[in-house]
Design a protein around this motif. Structure first.
Motif, PDB file in Angstrom:
ATOM      1  N   ILE A  82       1.013   5.639  -0.431  1.00  0.00           N
ATOM      2  CA  ILE A  82       0.173   6.842  -0.421  1.00  0.00           C
ATOM      3  C   ILE A  82       0.451   7.736  -1.631  1.00  0.00           C
ATOM      4  O   ILE A  82      -0.248   8.713  -1.843  1.00  0.00           O
ATOM      5  CB  ILE A  82       0.312   7.650   0.883  1.00  0.00           C
ATOM      6  CG1 ILE A  82       1.718   8.209   1.035  1.00  0.00           C
ATOM      7  CG2 ILE A  82      -0.084   6.814   2.086  1.00  0.00           C
ATOM      8  CD1 ILE A  82       1.805   9.381   1.970  1.00  0.00           C
ATOM      9  N   ASP A  83       1.454   7.371  -2.422  1.00  0.00           N
ATOM     10  CA  ASP A  83       1.798   8.161  -3.610  1.00  0.00           C
ATOM     11  C   ASP A  83       2.379   7.201  -4.649  1.00  0.00           C
ATOM     12  O   ASP A  83       3.345   6.485  -4.353  1.00  0.00           O
ATOM     13  CB  ASP A  83       2.823   9.229  -3.226  1.00  0.00           C
ATOM     14  CG  ASP A  83       3.119  10.215  -4.336  1.00  0.00           C
ATOM     15  OD1 ASP A  83       3.141   9.819  -5.530  1.00  0.00           O
ATOM     16  OD2 ASP A  83       3.350  11.397  -4.027  1.00  0.00           O
ATOM     17  N   TYR A 129       0.857  -1.183   0.000  1.00  0.00           N
ATOM     18  CA  TYR A 129       0.000   0.000   0.000  1.00  0.00           C
ATOM     19  C   TYR A 129       0.896   1.237   0.000  1.00  0.00           C
ATOM     20  O   TYR A 129       1.749   1.384   0.878  1.00  0.00           O
ATOM     21  CB  TYR A 129      -0.887   0.030   1.248  1.00  0.00           C
ATOM     22  CG  TYR A 129      -1.740  -1.203   1.413  1.00  0.00           C
ATOM     23  CD1 TYR A 129      -3.036  -1.243   0.914  1.00  0.00           C
ATOM     24  CD2 TYR A 129      -1.251  -2.327   2.079  1.00  0.00           C
ATOM     25  CE1 TYR A 129      -3.820  -2.376   1.060  1.00  0.00           C
ATOM     26  CE2 TYR A 129      -2.029  -3.458   2.227  1.00  0.00           C
ATOM     27  CZ  TYR A 129      -3.309  -3.480   1.720  1.00  0.00           C
ATOM     28  OH  TYR A 129      -4.080  -4.604   1.871  1.00  0.00           O
ATOM     29  N   VAL A 162      -2.569   2.020  -4.394  1.00  0.00           N
ATOM     30  CA  VAL A 162      -2.339   3.392  -3.954  1.00  0.00           C
ATOM     31  C   VAL A 162      -3.570   3.817  -3.158  1.00  0.00           C
ATOM     32  O   VAL A 162      -4.705   3.698  -3.635  1.00  0.00           O
ATOM     33  CB  VAL A 162      -2.098   4.347  -5.141  1.00  0.00           C
ATOM     34  CG1 VAL A 162      -1.928   5.781  -4.649  1.00  0.00           C
ATOM     35  CG2 VAL A 162      -0.874   3.900  -5.933  1.00  0.00           C
ATOM     36  N   VAL A 163      -3.332   4.279  -1.931  1.00  0.00           N
ATOM     37  CA  VAL A 163      -4.405   4.687  -1.027  1.00  0.00           C
ATOM     38  C   VAL A 163      -4.230   6.168  -0.689  1.00  0.00           C
ATOM     39  O   VAL A 163      -3.153   6.731  -0.865  1.00  0.00           O
ATOM     40  CB  VAL A 163      -4.404   3.837   0.259  1.00  0.00           C
ATOM     41  CG1 VAL A 163      -4.680   2.366  -0.063  1.00  0.00           C
ATOM     42  CG2 VAL A 163      -3.093   3.961   1.014  1.00  0.00           C
ATOM     43  N   SER A 164      -5.283   6.774  -0.184  1.00  0.00           N
ATOM     44  CA  SER A 164      -5.204   8.205   0.136  1.00  0.00           C
ATOM     45  C   SER A 164      -4.404   8.470   1.406  1.00  0.00           C
ATOM     46  O   SER A 164      -3.834   9.553   1.563  1.00  0.00           O
ATOM     47  CB  SER A 164      -6.594   8.812   0.251  1.00  0.00           C
ATOM     48  OG  SER A 164      -7.316   8.189   1.292  1.00  0.00           O
ATOM     49  N   ALA A 165      -4.362   7.513   2.318  1.00  0.00           N
ATOM     50  CA  ALA A 165      -3.616   7.702   3.561  1.00  0.00           C
ATOM     51  C   ALA A 165      -3.497   6.366   4.276  1.00  0.00           C
ATOM     52  O   ALA A 165      -4.241   5.422   3.999  1.00  0.00           O
ATOM     53  CB  ALA A 165      -4.321   8.711   4.464  1.00  0.00           C
TER      54      ALA A 165
END
Length: 137
Positions: A89-90, A87, A116-119
């Motif tokens: 974040i960017d 995972y 890819v996750v937002s946070a």
């Protein structure tokens, strides 16, 4: 290899435009004791201290060291890993992280998924890696 790896490949051929060198496969057939590891991040497991703040490669290194340590405590080793999920974040962190993971898992050929996750759970965490392993009977 400890488990049957179906259609193994190396990311050097799949993504020639990147500097990756990860041994992966499309599927794993395994028999034994399954070990599900919680997602690991840039955190010292003994102190719960976040490490390598702002350094995605350093956080990936710590996550992989945690995975190796937890598998050893469970009676296994990195070669028992069948699946990893990474995972980020960017998406720009992908190459740096995959280089670290590829070095730790050279010759293992796990199934791998990248998301890819937002946070993540804390703002200082840039990458999280979880793994599923099967320790052969």
């Amino acid at each position: 290899m400890k488990h049957t790896r179906i259609r193994p490949f190396n990311t050097k051929l799949t993504y020639p435009e990147q500097k990756l060198d990860n041994d992966l496969c499309q599927a794993v057939v395994a028999r034994g004791s399954t070990v599900f590891l919680r997602g690991q991040i840039g955190q010292n497991l003994d102190t719960s201290e976040s490490v390598c703040i702002g350094d995605v490669a350093g956080q990936a290194e710590q996550a992989m060291a945690n995975i190796a340590m937890l598998l050893k405590e469970a009676g296994g080793e990195l070669q028992d890993i069948c699946k990893i999920t990474i995972y980020l974040i960017d998406p720009r962190y992908r190459e740096a992280v995959y280089l670290v993971v590829g070095r730790w898992l050279k010759g293992v050929f796990p199934v791998s998924t990248g998301i890819v996750v937002s946070a993540l759970a804390r703002p200082e965490w840039l990458v999280e890696i979880d793994a599923t392993a099967v320790i052969p009977d």
